[in-house]
Design a protein around this motif. Sequence first.
Motif, PDB file in Angstrom:
ATOM      1  N   GLN A 152      41.189  38.521  39.751  1.00  0.00           N
ATOM      2  CA  GLN A 152      40.481  37.803  41.032  1.00  0.00           C
ATOM      3  C   GLN A 152      41.520  36.980  41.453  1.00  0.00           C
ATOM      4  OE1 GLN A 152      37.088  36.762  38.517  1.00  0.00           O
ATOM      5  NE2 GLN A 152      35.800  37.924  39.787  1.00  0.00           N
TER       6      GLN A 152
ATOM      7  N   ASP B 212      35.080  32.985  42.980  1.00  0.00           N
ATOM      8  CA  ASP B 212      34.606  34.152  41.973  1.00  0.00           C
ATOM      9  C   ASP B 212      35.285  34.074  40.755  1.00  0.00           C
ATOM     10  OD1 ASP B 212      32.917  35.294  44.121  1.00  0.00           O
ATOM     11  OD2 ASP B 212      34.420  36.755  44.556  1.00  0.00           O
TER      12      ASP B 212
ATOM     13  N   LYS C 287      33.533  31.493  38.707  1.00  0.00           N
ATOM     14  CA  LYS C 287      32.159  31.882  38.347  1.00  0.00           C
ATOM     15  C   LYS C 287      31.894  33.026  37.196  1.00  0.00           C
ATOM     16  CE  LYS C 287      30.318  31.552  43.154  1.00  0.00           C
ATOM     17  NZ  LYS C 287      29.778  32.450  44.097  1.00  0.00           N
TER      18      LYS C 287
END
Length: 242
Positions: A120, A142, A145
């Motif tokens: 990511q 992201d 997360k």
Amino acid sequence: MKRAILSFVVMSLAYGSASYAANDVLWQRYTDEGNNAKKDGNLTEAETFYRAALERADKLHSTDDVLRTSYQNLADTKYLHGHYADAVPLFKKAIDSYNSELKRMTAEKIAVSEKLVKEQMNLADCYRADGKYKLAEAAYRDALKTLDSNHDDNKLMRAHVQSELGDTLCIEAKYSEAEAVYKEALPVLEKYNATDILVDLLQDYDALMRATNRTSEAERLEGKLAAIRQQEIKAVNSATSH
């Protein structure tokens, strides 16, 4: 601004290992040749071999690890070549593979989630290098997360993501948001003595203070940078004196 620099995110290294050879000898040969070409700085040749490895893996319906390795190798080479638009879908395929694996796994879930975070961040770095800052910001978020959803308490990895997110937010002139993530990441990087990332963050944080006319705070950060540089000079002098 710099691409991921700790051992968990090293752009210049190729993926793949001899353990995959059992899956397919020809795939391994293509991958090894790509690795050698990349090591020699021949990105065009490396890309040719990595693409052949990916086609071979896809044709044979290989394991997730093999396919993912091929996606990552080709994506990294595209990135290093500056072909960001071509690298993005490959990074995304690697990310999708990690997400699918996380849904299936219970054991070693944290290790898989951290590999996902690396990809990511790679995707975010690619977007940022291509000037697509909103997409970069979303990819860094992201990554955070992913750490949260998998209850991963790797504070250093989180601080690294936050450092890169803060840099992106500064570029977008989202100064208050950037300052918030810098403040959270800074003590962690100092605690773990992650010098390279710490210097990068301090420089960006200093630029933020200057951009918002907060001279005294900027000077405090510059003092931290000066102290780090002095420590580095002492370490070099000590090493050369023995």
